[in-house]
Design a protein around this motif. Structure first.
Motif, PDB file in Angstrom:
ATOM      1  N   ALA A 240       5.712  94.616  46.900  1.00  0.00           N
ATOM      2  CA  ALA A 240       6.070  95.708  48.026  1.00  0.00           C
ATOM      3  C   ALA A 240       4.830  96.788  47.227  1.00  0.00           C
TER       4      ALA A 240
ATOM      5  N   HIS B  96      13.620  92.875  56.449  1.00  0.00           N
ATOM      6  CA  HIS B  96      12.875  92.170  55.689  1.00  0.00           C
ATOM      7  C   HIS B  96      13.030  90.911  54.201  1.00  0.00           C
TER       8      HIS B  96
ATOM      9  N   ALA C 267      13.052  99.579  62.672  1.00  0.00           N
ATOM     10  CA  ALA C 267      12.903  98.081  61.252  1.00  0.00           C
ATOM     11  C   ALA C 267      13.226  97.132  61.256  1.00  0.00           C
TER      12      ALA C 267
ATOM     13  N   LYS D 166       6.007 101.443  54.318  1.00  0.00           N
ATOM     14  CA  LYS D 166       6.422 100.495  54.516  1.00  0.00           C
ATOM     15  C   LYS D 166       7.629 100.320  54.850  1.00  0.00           C
ATOM     16  N   GLU D 167       9.001 100.488  53.620  1.00  0.00           N
ATOM     17  CA  GLU D 167       9.856 100.050  53.651  1.00  0.00           C
ATOM     18  C   GLU D 167      11.198 100.919  52.983  1.00  0.00           C
TER      19      GLU D 167
ATOM     20  N   GLN E 103      16.834  95.098  52.129  1.00  0.00           N
ATOM     21  CA  GLN E 103      15.157  95.665  52.391  1.00  0.00           C
ATOM     22  C   GLN E 103      14.679  95.590  53.675  1.00  0.00           C
ATOM     23  N   CYS E 104      14.378  96.768  54.252  1.00  0.00           N
ATOM     24  CA  CYS E 104      14.234  97.063  55.610  1.00  0.00           C
ATOM     25  C   CYS E 104      12.942  97.648  55.901  1.00  0.00           C
ATOM     26  N   ARG E 105      11.406  96.988  56.343  1.00  0.00           N
ATOM     27  CA  ARG E 105      10.149  97.599  56.643  1.00  0.00           C
ATOM     28  C   ARG E 105      10.305  98.426  57.830  1.00  0.00           C
TER      29      ARG E 105
ATOM     30  N   SER F 103       6.515  86.939  48.708  1.00  0.00           N
ATOM     31  CA  SER F 103       6.056  87.677  49.119  1.00  0.00           C
ATOM     32  C   SER F 103       4.631  88.666  48.400  1.00  0.00           C
TER      33      SER F 103
END
Length: 303
Positions: free
Chosen positions: A186, A255, A252, A215-216, A272-274, A183
């Protein structure tokens, strides 16, 4: 009979989408409007009639509690159910919402079945359940990859193990970078170690914070029978050792997941948490964590 109309109010579009998919998957004839904050909801409620309001607590411009107080002052909405959907499940917050006239409480994260049960209960109380059941579908689908919203109501704990153990992060873990999802890059993160709790459906996982940005957040959790799923909604509780009992709750979604190998064995999972919150106080809290490069202080975002 005319269809049921519901207003969904939350500053996180991800949460609004989850609620809409859950309700439409269960009741395909249901009508849904949405608002990203209390002021927008107030405008919609001033010109339209709804059978039910599902509202977050912490939002910019006007909080869910402020909207509830205004809502109960409007004669045209007398008897209309108002359900608070939020991670603020502490006893004090529940009492405050009850005193303001809330109909029910759904804690984040929650399951689709729990949300539907609360909706049915609220509409039964207002005499509109028959219209809702006329729109019922035979199956429930939330579209969330494992139905990964879970409940926290009345300040209760969801199948948590007590006491929560402190996590010892393996020394080799930081040297083993996770495989990143294909993606967009980050955002830059601050490398910082701290402790938190990742709340999932029916479980709470102690974790260590590896990195954090606006953001994360990247955390390490012990491999076990219960693990989050991609796109599942979670709540990150920050409970750092600064001699206070306050907790920062950050909404969250997951992700990315990756295994962390150590000597050929996989004992840890990197999550990984957004963040989906856009509440200014929560963003300010994260900013201060990044600026200090630490997670050693508590902060409870206000309403």
């Amino acid at each position: 009979m005319d269809r049921i109309n519901v207003l969904v109010v939350d500053d996180a579009s991800f949460i609004r989408d989850l609620i809409k998919k859950c309700l439409r998957g269960t009741f395909p004839g249901i009508g849904i409007e949405e608002a990203s904050h209390g002021r927008k909801a107030q405008q919609l409620l001033s010109g339209q009639t709804f059978d039910l309001v599902l509202c977050d607590w912490e939002m910019p411009e006007m909080s869910g509690l402020e909207l509830l107080v205004w809502f109960r002052e409007q004669a045209q909405h007398a008897g209309t159910p108002f359900i608070m959907v939020t991670s603020r499940g502490d006893k004090e917050n529940v009492i405050q919402a009850i005193q303001a006239g809330v109909s029910d409480y759904v804690g984040k994260p929650f399951t689709g079945e729990q949300l539907v049960t609360k909706v049915k209960k609220a509409l039964a109380g207002s005499g509109r359940l028959a219209a809702l059941q006329n729109a019922a579908a035979p199956t429930l689908s939330t579209g969330t990859g494992g139905d990964s919203l879970a409940v926290l109501t009345g300040g209760g704990k969801a199948r948590a193990e007590a006491p929560r153990p402190r996590v010892a992060v393996p020394a080799a873990a930081p040297a083993q970078p996770a495989r990143k999802a294909a993606s967009s890059p980050a955002p830059a993160v601050t490398q910082s170690r701290g402790q938190a709790v990742l709340r999932l459906p029916g479980a709470e996982l102690p974790c260590a914070i590896k990195a954090i940005s606006l953001k994360e957040m990247v955390v390490l959790v012990k491999r076990g029978e219960v693990l989050p799923q991609i796109l599942s909604s979670v709540v990150v509780d920050l409970e750092q050792g600064d001699q206070t009992s306050e907790v920062a709750r950050l909404n969250a979604y997951v992700h990315a997941l990756s295994a962390v190998e150590n000597g050929g064995e996989i004992q840890w999972v990197q999550v990984q948490c957004r963040f989906v919150d856009r509440d200014p106080q929560k963003l300010d809290y994260i900013s201060r964590l990044i600026a200090r490069g630490t997670t050693q202080r508590h902060f409870t975002p206000g309403a």
